[in-house]
Design a protein around this motif. Structure first.
Motif, short mmCIF file in Angstrom:
data_model
loop_
_atom_site.label_atom_id
_atom_site.label_comp_id
_atom_site.label_asym_id
_atom_site.label_seq_id
_atom_site.Cartn_x
_atom_site.Cartn_y
_atom_site.Cartn_z
N LYS A 128 44.67 41.30 43.66
CA LYS A 128 43.84 40.81 42.81
C LYS A 128 44.74 39.87 41.68
CE LYS A 128 39.64 40.65 41.92
NZ LYS A 128 38.63 39.92 42.42
N TYR A 129 45.82 40.83 41.31
CA TYR A 129 46.64 40.07 40.29
C TYR A 129 47.52 38.74 41.09
CZ TYR A 129 50.91 39.56 37.25
OH TYR A 129 51.85 38.99 36.45
N ASN A 130 47.82 39.01 42.20
CA ASN A 130 48.58 37.76 43.11
C ASN A 130 47.56 36.70 43.03
OD1 ASN A 130 51.19 38.88 43.69
ND2 ASN A 130 50.27 39.88 45.36
N ARG A 131 46.19 37.04 43.05
CA ARG A 131 45.42 35.92 43.45
C ARG A 131 45.18 35.35 42.07
NH1 ARG A 131 40.26 38.49 45.80
NH2 ARG A 131 39.44 36.53 45.34
N SER A 132 45.27 36.13 41.02
CA SER A 132 45.04 35.65 39.56
C SER A 132 46.48 34.68 39.11
CB SER A 132 45.02 36.61 38.67
OG SER A 132 46.39 37.05 38.33
N ARG A 133 47.31 34.63 40.04
CA ARG A 133 48.47 34.02 39.70
C ARG A 133 48.56 32.84 40.71
NH1 ARG A 133 52.19 37.24 41.94
NH2 ARG A 133 54.13 35.75 41.57
N GLY A 134 47.65 32.52 41.56
CA GLY A 134 47.35 31.48 42.34
C GLY A 134 47.97 31.73 43.95
N VAL A 135 48.36 32.98 43.99
CA VAL A 135 48.98 33.36 45.51
C VAL A 135 47.54 33.67 46.26
CG1 VAL A 135 50.36 34.85 46.84
CG2 VAL A 135 50.98 34.02 44.45
N GLY A 136 47.19 33.17 47.34
CA GLY A 136 46.09 33.38 48.07
C GLY A 136 45.02 32.46 47.66
N GLN A 137 43.64 33.35 48.02
CA GLN A 137 42.53 32.68 47.54
C GLN A 137 42.17 32.82 45.97
OE1 GLN A 137 39.70 35.37 49.72
NE2 GLN A 137 39.78 34.29 51.40
N LYS A 138 41.47 31.82 45.52
CA LYS A 138 41.35 31.84 44.06
C LYS A 138 40.11 33.05 43.75
CE LYS A 138 41.53 26.81 43.75
NZ LYS A 138 40.78 25.56 43.08
N THR A 139 40.56 33.36 42.48
CA THR A 139 39.67 34.19 41.87
C THR A 139 38.92 33.86 40.64
OG1 THR A 139 39.43 36.61 41.09
CG2 THR A 139 41.52 35.64 40.88
N GLU A 140 37.97 34.54 40.10
CA GLU A 140 37.45 34.40 38.88
C GLU A 140 38.11 35.20 37.93
OE1 GLU A 140 35.09 31.72 38.06
OE2 GLU A 140 35.47 31.36 40.27
N THR A 141 38.79 36.22 38.00
CA THR A 141 39.64 37.18 37.02
C THR A 141 40.65 36.45 36.60
OG1 THR A 141 38.92 38.95 38.94
CG2 THR A 141 40.60 39.48 37.18
N SER A 142 40.70 36.59 35.22
CA SER A 142 41.70 35.94 34.58
C SER A 142 43.01 36.75 34.89
CB SER A 142 41.48 36.06 33.08
OG SER A 142 41.93 37.44 32.53
N ARG A 143 44.14 36.12 34.58
CA ARG A 143 45.53 36.77 34.71
C ARG A 143 45.81 37.88 33.97
NH1 ARG A 143 51.30 33.68 35.34
NH2 ARG A 143 50.10 32.41 36.83
N GLN A 144 45.16 37.91 32.65
CA GLN A 144 45.36 38.93 31.80
C GLN A 144 44.61 40.25 32.14
OE1 GLN A 144 47.64 39.16 28.87
NE2 GLN A 144 47.18 41.23 29.39
N GLU A 145 43.36 39.78 32.69
CA GLU A 145 42.34 40.92 33.06
C GLU A 145 42.95 41.59 34.47
OE1 GLU A 145 37.73 41.71 34.68
OE2 GLU A 145 38.50 39.58 34.22
N ALA A 146 43.44 40.83 35.29
CA ALA A 146 44.12 41.40 36.35
C ALA A 146 45.44 42.00 36.24
CB ALA A 146 44.43 40.23 37.53
N PHE A 147 46.18 41.87 35.12
CA PHE A 147 47.35 42.39 34.85
C PHE A 147 46.89 43.79 34.28
CE2 PHE A 147 50.48 43.46 31.45
CZ PHE A 147 51.51 43.33 32.17
N ASP A 148 45.95 43.67 33.23
CA ASP A 148 45.52 45.21 32.51
C ASP A 148 45.33 45.89 33.70
OD1 ASP A 148 46.28 43.70 30.24
OD2 ASP A 148 44.06 43.21 29.78
N ASN A 149 44.37 45.43 34.70
CA ASN A 149 44.09 46.45 35.79
C ASN A 149 45.06 47.03 36.41
OD1 ASN A 149 41.77 47.58 37.31
ND2 ASN A 149 42.47 46.40 38.88
N LEU A 150 45.84 46.10 36.79
CA LEU A 150 47.19 46.70 37.55
C LEU A 150 47.84 47.64 36.85
CD1 LEU A 150 49.24 46.24 39.85
CD2 LEU A 150 50.35 44.20 38.68
N ALA A 151 48.14 47.34 35.46
CA ALA A 151 48.73 48.45 34.78
C ALA A 151 48.17 49.70 34.69
CB ALA A 151 48.95 47.96 33.23
N LYS A 152 46.81 49.92 34.77
CA LYS A 152 46.00 50.77 34.75
C LYS A 152 46.11 51.65 36.29
CE LYS A 152 42.63 49.51 31.32
NZ LYS A 152 41.18 49.00 31.11
N GLU A 153 46.04 50.84 37.09
CA GLU A 153 46.25 51.34 38.52
C GLU A 153 47.66 51.84 38.69
OE1 GLU A 153 43.59 52.21 39.85
OE2 GLU A 153 42.22 51.01 39.13
#
Length: 95
Positions: free
Chosen positions: A34-59
């Motif tokens: 999801k973080y990669n997708r939020s950065r434009g790598v792969g398929q688009k996502t509605e998740t913001s980069r910040q939201e994806a980053f925050d979730n990545l840090a939690k995981e």
């Protein structure tokens, strides 16, 4: 490792921690995607980069906690193994 972590690890037990770690690693894999997708790598996502980053840090935190618990329960010290692996990567990219 804190006393609270030791109590948690002992209460959950090795089998529980192994299952929990497996689950958390799967969630981390998804968060990386999801973080990669939020950065434009792969398929688009509605998740913001910040939201994806925050979730990545939690995981990442969840997986790190699980790994600490397993290392405690099995009395595993990986410091020497980590240093050896770091040296191999360094050698691969710097020689």
């Amino acid at each position: 490792m804190t006393q609270q972590e030791k109590i948690n690890a002992n209460n959950i037990g090795l089998d529980g921690m192994l299952w929990q770690t497996q689950e958390e690693c799967g969630e981390l894999v998804k968060a990386i995607g999801k973080y990669n997708r939020s950065r434009g790598v792969g398929q688009k996502t509605e998740t913001s980069r910040q939201e994806a980053f925050d979730n990545l840090a939690k995981e990442i935190a969840d997986v790190e906690i699980c790994i600490r618990h397993i290392k405690y329960l099995l009395n595993i010290d990986t410091d020497n193994i980590q240093q050896e692996k770091i040296g191999k990567v360094y050698k691969r990219y710097n020689e």
